[in-house]
Design an enzyme around this catalytic site. Structure first.
Site, PDB file in Angstrom:
ATOM      1  N   PRO A  63       0.678  -1.317   0.316  1.00  0.00           N
ATOM      2  CA  PRO A  63       0.102   0.130  -0.200  1.00  0.00           C
ATOM      3  C   PRO A  63       0.729   1.602  -0.021  1.00  0.00           C
ATOM      4  O   PRO A  63       0.139   2.402  -0.096  1.00  0.00           O
ATOM      5  CB  PRO A  63      -1.181  -0.155   0.819  1.00  0.00           C
ATOM      6  CG  PRO A  63      -0.142  -1.306   1.798  1.00  0.00           C
ATOM      7  CD  PRO A  63       0.766  -1.920   1.339  1.00  0.00           C
ATOM      8  N   MET A  96     -10.572   3.463  -4.400  1.00  0.00           N
ATOM      9  CA  MET A  96     -10.782   3.885  -5.017  1.00  0.00           C
ATOM     10  C   MET A  96     -12.428   4.569  -4.688  1.00  0.00           C
ATOM     11  O   MET A  96     -13.243   4.775  -6.145  1.00  0.00           O
ATOM     12  CB  MET A  96     -10.924   3.474  -6.667  1.00  0.00           C
ATOM     13  CG  MET A  96      -9.250   2.515  -6.775  1.00  0.00           C
ATOM     14  SD  MET A  96      -9.458   1.414  -7.819  1.00  0.00           S
ATOM     15  CE  MET A  96     -10.467  -0.094  -7.325  1.00  0.00           C
ATOM     16  N   LYS A 155      -0.433   8.006 -14.662  1.00  0.00           N
ATOM     17  CA  LYS A 155      -0.618   9.061 -14.074  1.00  0.00           C
ATOM     18  C   LYS A 155      -2.022   8.932 -13.829  1.00  0.00           C
ATOM     19  O   LYS A 155      -2.449   9.259 -14.705  1.00  0.00           O
ATOM     20  CB  LYS A 155       0.254  10.431 -14.159  1.00  0.00           C
ATOM     21  CG  LYS A 155       0.532  11.006 -13.181  1.00  0.00           C
ATOM     22  CD  LYS A 155       1.483  12.758 -13.846  1.00  0.00           C
ATOM     23  CE  LYS A 155       1.611  13.419 -12.754  1.00  0.00           C
ATOM     24  NZ  LYS A 155       2.861  14.138 -13.153  1.00  0.00           N
ATOM     25  N   GLY A 201       1.313  -1.205  -7.458  1.00  0.00           N
ATOM     26  CA  GLY A 201       0.737  -0.429  -5.878  1.00  0.00           C
ATOM     27  C   GLY A 201      -0.689  -2.084  -5.530  1.00  0.00           C
ATOM     28  O   GLY A 201      -1.405  -2.206  -6.480  1.00  0.00           O
ATOM     29  N   GLY A 202      -0.189  -2.034  -4.254  1.00  0.00           N
ATOM     30  CA  GLY A 202      -1.317  -3.132  -3.554  1.00  0.00           C
ATOM     31  C   GLY A 202      -0.856  -4.535  -4.191  1.00  0.00           C
ATOM     32  O   GLY A 202       0.632  -4.754  -3.979  1.00  0.00           O
ATOM     33  N   ASP A 203      -2.425  -5.095  -4.475  1.00  0.00           N
ATOM     34  CA  ASP A 203      -1.613  -6.534  -4.771  1.00  0.00           C
ATOM     35  C   ASP A 203      -2.018  -6.418  -6.370  1.00  0.00           C
ATOM     36  O   ASP A 203      -3.038  -5.620  -6.399  1.00  0.00           O
ATOM     37  CB  ASP A 203      -3.035  -7.417  -3.686  1.00  0.00           C
ATOM     38  CG  ASP A 203      -2.377  -8.856  -4.927  1.00  0.00           C
ATOM     39  OD1 ASP A 203      -1.862  -9.366  -4.183  1.00  0.00           O
ATOM     40  OD2 ASP A 203      -3.958  -9.009  -5.276  1.00  0.00           O
ATOM     41  N   THR A 261      -2.439  -5.291   0.380  1.00  0.00           N
ATOM     42  CA  THR A 261      -3.490  -4.274  -0.512  1.00  0.00           C
ATOM     43  C   THR A 261      -4.047  -3.920   0.809  1.00  0.00           C
ATOM     44  O   THR A 261      -3.989  -3.701   1.875  1.00  0.00           O
ATOM     45  CB  THR A 261      -5.112  -5.713  -0.372  1.00  0.00           C
ATOM     46  OG1 THR A 261      -6.139  -4.430  -1.262  1.00  0.00           O
ATOM     47  CG2 THR A 261      -5.655  -6.644   0.453  1.00  0.00           C
ATOM     48  N   ASP A 312       3.878   2.666 -12.792  1.00  0.00           N
ATOM     49  CA  ASP A 312       3.258   3.065 -12.039  1.00  0.00           C
ATOM     50  C   ASP A 312       3.007   3.977 -11.182  1.00  0.00           C
ATOM     51  O   ASP A 312       2.850   3.321 -10.177  1.00  0.00           O
ATOM     52  CB  ASP A 312       1.496   3.254 -12.907  1.00  0.00           C
ATOM     53  CG  ASP A 312       0.601   1.237 -12.443  1.00  0.00           C
ATOM     54  OD1 ASP A 312       0.690   1.450 -10.508  1.00  0.00           O
ATOM     55  OD2 ASP A 312      -0.405   0.899 -12.503  1.00  0.00           O
TER      56      ASP A 312
END
Lengths: 249, 249
Positions: B12, B173, B57, B88-90, B118, B35
């Site tokens: 994260p 999100m 981005k 990012g995360g998983d 995550t 990213d």
């Protein structure tokens, strides 16, 4: 001075899935309190003079009650020790980390949490199953697979709701209740042809995956009691293409 | 000889939540494709001659379309490169890792997946919120917080089901749709007094947590569009005792 307790998730089994922070804490710990879900190989990272305390073996009578584990963590910290409480998976994903944290807070003992990769996501990945996938699953649902004998009505109601979910369903510790979970989901309206899989010892060298449908998975699964997780949903179909372990050179 | 693509979850945000396997792969990668969700600090682990390719981005028009990312990964591997796709995360938790894996499989390019922590679990933990807790939440539900304008009926039906769930709800999100998500859950029967929180930049030094209820959280949350996650459930109440970050010495 009171020491600190670190509630550390060791991940689903593969030693490479431990976090950098988890490693750093294991390397500097003076006491490690661990249980059967955490791969004992992680203990090789500990200092030679680290006290290693084993607090539980699955499904036998030698498990230390949670209250005693809580008290042990607080006691060791009060002796000024740097304590790692090592857990399989993630400390807050059915790991009783919250209970340990609340006890430590009540006792005035500082603690920190180091999240880990959960088998519900990482175990599935090693089994070739993505927990979400565009146009197939825009949610996933991680459910304790223990079924309660005490409140059958509550359970029926919960499973009616689970049966309506369109996303991926993951039942942790659900291996011994597969027949009943599958039956409840079909009663709730899930199609008997919904893809389903059971993963045993996910991410370890002895990983096994059994694949079927809601209708067949109960009969296909192992009869012995092994720790395992049940996954139900269309994403299981992607396994034929996304299983990378069996294709490793 | 064709190289291998590694789909690696960076966790994260906190650098300590990268896995050992993720670090090892970053250190040996010849190409890293990353990213905005992956902390750029992770790139310090790369070799000096590693080619670092930035592919997106957030919320602007410079994001490389997914098809081009897929093609780029396959192309670099066909050049014989050891490629890390850092996310990012998983990679499989709304990370489009499945699409990348399917493309690579179709192209005959070997790939592996390295799961990550995550934010739905680890981000919550840093915010003092356990995703499950005995007698409070025996399930958790991770849902894409993007709402679709195209299929409002499907969305209404899904939210009716989410509203019946007793476990913790985590909307990833979901920060920009908080008003609407909260409204839908209340329409579906969730009590307006259900505890809710929004976490911004969880696990990073700039982490912020806004706490309220389903009724108040929309007004309390930031108006600007920041990436964030919404969590709804009784476990939010435990934050007052389990928040360890703000108590760090």
């Amino acid at each position: 001075m009171t020491g600190t307790v670190y509630l550390v998730g060791a991940g689903p089994g593969d030693e490479g899935l431990l976090t950098l922070r988890g490693l750093e804490l294991l390397e500097s710990a003076q006491v490690v309190v661990y249980d059967y879900l955490a791969n004992p190989r992680f203990l090789k990272h500990c200092r030679e003079d680290c006290e290693k305390i084993y607090v539980g073996k699955k499904a036998d009578n030698h498990t230390m009650p949670q209250e005693e584990i809580n008290a042990l963590l607080a006691q060791k910290a009060r002796e000024g020790k740097r304590v790692v409480r090592l857990k399989g998976g993630d400390p807050y994903t059915f790991g009783r980390g919250g209970e340990e944290g609340l006890h430590l807070r009540a006792q005035g003992v500082p603690f920190e949490v180091v999240p880990g990769v959960t088998s519900a996501i990482g175990g599935l990945a090693y089994g070739g199953i993505p927990v979400t996938h565009r146009n197939l699953a825009s949610s996933f649902h991680v459910i304790a697979g223990h079924l309660s004998k005490e409140h059958p009505e509550g359970e029926e109601k919960r499973y009616r709701t689970y049966g309506e979910l369109e996303g991926t369903l993951v039942f942790l510790m659900g291996a011994r209740n597969i027949h009943r979970i599958a039956a409840r989901l079909m009663e709730a309206g899930k199609s008997p042809t919904t893809p389903a899989a059971v993963l045993y010892r996910a991410t370890t060298p002895r990983q096994e995956v059994v694949e079927g449908t809601l209708e067949t998975i109960g009969a296909l699964a192992h009869r012995e009691e092994k720790p395992g997780l049940l996954v139900v949903g269309e994403v299981v179909r992607l396994r034929k293409d996304l299983d990378f372990l069996s294709r490793r050179p």
